[in-house]
Design a protein around this motif. Structure first.
Motif, PDB file in Angstrom:
ATOM      1  N   ASP A  96       0.644  -1.441   0.026  1.00  0.00           N
ATOM      2  CA  ASP A  96      -0.210  -0.032  -0.114  1.00  0.00           C
ATOM      3  C   ASP A  96       0.961   1.089   0.032  1.00  0.00           C
ATOM      4  O   ASP A  96       2.233   0.761  -0.226  1.00  0.00           O
ATOM      5  CB  ASP A  96      -1.046  -0.043   1.363  1.00  0.00           C
ATOM      6  N   ILE A  97       0.288   2.572   0.261  1.00  0.00           N
ATOM      7  CA  ILE A  97       1.122   3.608  -0.241  1.00  0.00           C
ATOM      8  C   ILE A  97       2.765   3.381   1.149  1.00  0.00           C
ATOM      9  O   ILE A  97       1.757   2.422   2.164  1.00  0.00           O
ATOM     10  CB  ILE A  97      -0.129   4.571   0.285  1.00  0.00           C
ATOM     11  N   ALA A 120       2.918  -7.328  -2.938  1.00  0.00           N
ATOM     12  CA  ALA A 120       2.828  -7.174  -4.010  1.00  0.00           C
ATOM     13  C   ALA A 120       3.349  -5.573  -4.657  1.00  0.00           C
ATOM     14  O   ALA A 120       3.766  -4.808  -4.354  1.00  0.00           O
ATOM     15  CB  ALA A 120       0.850  -7.076  -4.403  1.00  0.00           C
ATOM     16  N   PRO A 121       4.059  -5.857  -5.888  1.00  0.00           N
ATOM     17  CA  PRO A 121       4.880  -4.776  -6.483  1.00  0.00           C
ATOM     18  C   PRO A 121       3.986  -4.125  -6.860  1.00  0.00           C
ATOM     19  O   PRO A 121       4.780  -2.886  -7.245  1.00  0.00           O
ATOM     20  CB  PRO A 121       5.798  -5.121  -7.850  1.00  0.00           C
ATOM     21  N   TYR A 122       3.258  -3.977  -7.879  1.00  0.00           N
ATOM     22  CA  TYR A 122       1.571  -2.998  -8.524  1.00  0.00           C
ATOM     23  C   TYR A 122       1.648  -1.506  -7.960  1.00  0.00           C
ATOM     24  O   TYR A 122       1.921  -0.904  -9.216  1.00  0.00           O
ATOM     25  CB  TYR A 122       0.412  -3.608  -8.484  1.00  0.00           C
ATOM     26  N   MET A 123       2.284  -1.367  -6.948  1.00  0.00           N
ATOM     27  CA  MET A 123       2.561   0.290  -6.126  1.00  0.00           C
ATOM     28  C   MET A 123       3.594   0.756  -6.294  1.00  0.00           C
ATOM     29  O   MET A 123       3.674   1.979  -6.300  1.00  0.00           O
ATOM     30  CB  MET A 123       1.147   0.732  -4.709  1.00  0.00           C
ATOM     31  N   GLY A 124       4.493  -0.135  -6.714  1.00  0.00           N
ATOM     32  CA  GLY A 124       6.020   0.290  -7.569  1.00  0.00           C
ATOM     33  C   GLY A 124       6.386   0.607  -5.816  1.00  0.00           C
ATOM     34  O   GLY A 124       6.347   0.207  -4.801  1.00  0.00           O
ATOM     35  N   ALA A 125       7.503   1.603  -6.109  1.00  0.00           N
ATOM     36  CA  ALA A 125       8.870   0.744  -4.992  1.00  0.00           C
ATOM     37  C   ALA A 125       8.366   1.518  -3.380  1.00  0.00           C
ATOM     38  O   ALA A 125       9.037   1.474  -2.661  1.00  0.00           O
ATOM     39  CB  ALA A 125       9.715   2.391  -5.176  1.00  0.00           C
ATOM     40  N   ASP A 126       7.454   2.558  -3.253  1.00  0.00           N
ATOM     41  CA  ASP A 126       7.369   3.347  -1.361  1.00  0.00           C
ATOM     42  C   ASP A 126       6.561   2.863  -1.027  1.00  0.00           C
ATOM     43  O   ASP A 126       6.477   2.204  -0.078  1.00  0.00           O
ATOM     44  CB  ASP A 126       6.890   4.630  -1.787  1.00  0.00           C
ATOM     45  N   SER A 127       5.680   1.559  -1.937  1.00  0.00           N
ATOM     46  CA  SER A 127       4.485   0.713  -1.098  1.00  0.00           C
ATOM     47  C   SER A 127       5.235  -0.247  -1.214  1.00  0.00           C
ATOM     48  O   SER A 127       5.160  -1.516   0.107  1.00  0.00           O
ATOM     49  CB  SER A 127       3.845  -0.386  -2.150  1.00  0.00           C
ATOM     50  N   LYS A 166       9.884  -7.035 -15.991  1.00  0.00           N
ATOM     51  CA  LYS A 166      10.503  -5.153 -15.273  1.00  0.00           C
ATOM     52  C   LYS A 166      10.251  -5.302 -14.255  1.00  0.00           C
ATOM     53  O   LYS A 166      11.181  -4.582 -13.143  1.00  0.00           O
ATOM     54  CB  LYS A 166       9.332  -4.142 -16.451  1.00  0.00           C
ATOM     55  N   VAL A 167       9.069  -6.458 -13.559  1.00  0.00           N
ATOM     56  CA  VAL A 167       9.239  -5.864 -11.862  1.00  0.00           C
ATOM     57  C   VAL A 167      10.315  -6.645 -10.837  1.00  0.00           C
ATOM     58  O   VAL A 167      11.473  -6.081 -10.398  1.00  0.00           O
ATOM     59  CB  VAL A 167       7.709  -7.053 -11.891  1.00  0.00           C
ATOM     60  N   THR A 170      13.838  -3.928 -11.857  1.00  0.00           N
ATOM     61  CA  THR A 170      13.553  -2.446 -10.669  1.00  0.00           C
ATOM     62  C   THR A 170      13.230  -3.011  -8.992  1.00  0.00           C
ATOM     63  O   THR A 170      14.203  -2.372  -9.005  1.00  0.00           O
ATOM     64  CB  THR A 170      11.494  -2.900 -11.201  1.00  0.00           C
ATOM     65  N   TRP A 174      15.874  -1.997  -5.370  1.00  0.00           N
ATOM     66  CA  TRP A 174      15.550  -1.431  -4.197  1.00  0.00           C
ATOM     67  C   TRP A 174      16.028  -2.303  -3.370  1.00  0.00           C
ATOM     68  O   TRP A 174      16.237  -1.717  -1.883  1.00  0.00           O
ATOM     69  CB  TRP A 174      13.253  -1.797  -4.041  1.00  0.00           C
TER      70      TRP A 174
END
Lengths: 266, 266
Positions: A96-97, A120-127, A166-167, A170, A174
């Motif tokens: 989540d955020i 889960a990676p969908y929300m990107g780095a800060d999640s 890509k996941v 990327t 992290w």
């Protein structure tokens, strides 16, 4: 648990088996239903029976949440009961955020004693980054999953590559291979050589052997690295090997068979 | 809750506000800490103070899980306390292979009385379909989120379109606009016109107004449809409007201001 400790466990036991505690109260042997906490009692006996053959346990949080408060309590007791020598994975698929992921990290790394959580990676780095702030804890990012739905997005084009590629690329930026792993489904064996090329040093948590049909042999041949780099999970094939009073003995037998097969690949 | 009931609530109250109960025990007023269940007591007073100005409540499960068993209990009590007239959202971001997602659906739609749950799309159709099997319950799929990490994958190319666009188009085939919504972050206002063109009839759950800086005016102008089609969530801006004994009064005041602004856009 550090990477070195994990690798030592694998080498000592000649096993990279993780037993998945997807414990469904409607599927456990009937004679346990009179216990004060049937789910915990089932898990306790499974852990006692299988611990010499596996290096970790994976608790699938959904099965516990489905039982409400009693389920959360059974999860707490089970996580506390797993020996400290074993790698404890919360298969929770959270994310989540940032300020919310921090709370999830607190839930599984502080309130509960897990060594690792799936995210889960969908929300990107800060999640994902809040989970990586914990020393000697592991974040296991979904890469390529074992289900048919993997075709909907994970195996679709994302620029010059596939989304799951890509996941991997990327997320590998992290955190390093001492704190980050990937979930790679055992049913995706055709992709394992490619996946290992993208992420040569990372460990993979590999579900999908057993009930879902993935091949332990193929995965092991294609994806093992110098530190083994594999944790193969079996859930239903082990814990429901028998639905009767001999469930723990049968679970031990299946876990032992996996371990012996793994020893041959090491 | 059916779509018709939800739309009626919005028209009657002239509000599409959802209050987010991201209740952090370290941020609630000190005088509540002596209550038997401080988190529930805080939520109870927030609900009493704001229920005339909002149409729903969103429980962010992370904040409850971080408190262990006591947190899960506070979540159960809070969900039960929310009036049946209000739309009850579990902001849980769940999603796993089918048999596991079925357990999550059971957790939030049976063991707990939620009307809706947020789910992550990465694992594809079979990770979401089990939630859609529940009549008059809602599945809210992450589309384009409010955080900076949205740039990592959601806003990247996926074939001829962006990944979040592919997710919207694909997930809109899994369920109709009477059972499926999307999470669209308020900070992504520049994309709202495009998003509405892709999914003209769906409701959006829009977080990110308030603490995260999204503009209620811009979202409302760009994305409202004939059934309103928006549920705008404010969490911290409402529940932490004051950190003192007047917290409920101040929350009521902020919720009322949002409602009045919304009435102007309806």
């Amino acid at each position: 648990m550090t990477r070195q400790q994990l690798v030592e466990q694998i080498r000592t036991k000649r096993s990279y088996l993780v037993v998945g505690l997807d414990t469904d109260i409607t599927r456990i042997p009937r004679h346990l239903l009179s216990a004060p906490d049937p789910v915990f009692e089932f898990n306790r006996q499974i852990i006692d029976a299988t611990k010499d053959h596996c290096v970790g346990y994976k608790i699938n949080t959904a099965f516990y949440e489905a039982q409400g408060l009693a389920g959360w309590q059974a999860m707490e007791k089970t996580a506390a009961y797993i020996p400290s020598t074993h790698f404890k994975i919360a298969d929770a698929k959270r994310g989540d955020i940032g300020n919310t992921s921090s709370q999830y990290a607190k839930a599984f790394f502080e309130a509960l004693p897990f060594d690792a959580i799936t995210v889960a990676p969908y929300m990107g780095a800060d999640s994902v980054l809040p989970f990586l702030e914990y020393k000697d804890k592991w974040t296991i990012v979904l890469g390529l999953t074992s289900n048919t739905g993997a075709r909907d997005f994970e195996l679709q084009k994302a620029g010059e590559e596939l989304l799951y590629e890509k996941v991997l690329r990327t997320a590998a930026q992290w955190g390093n291979a001492d704190q980050l792993m990937f979930v790679i489904g055992a049913t995706q064996a055709s992709e394992f050589t490619n996946i290992r090329a993208i992420t040569p040093n990372h460990f993979y948590l590999v579900p999908g052997v057993g009930a879902q049909g993935g091949s332990l042999k193929e995965i092991s041949e294609k994806a093992m690295n110098k530190d083994v780099g594999l944790l193969v999970n079996a859930s239903r094939a082990v814990i429901y090997a028998s639905g009767k009073e001999d469930f723990a003995d049968k679970a031990k037998q299946v876990a032992s068979e996996y371990q012996q097969e793994m020893a041959g690949y090491l």
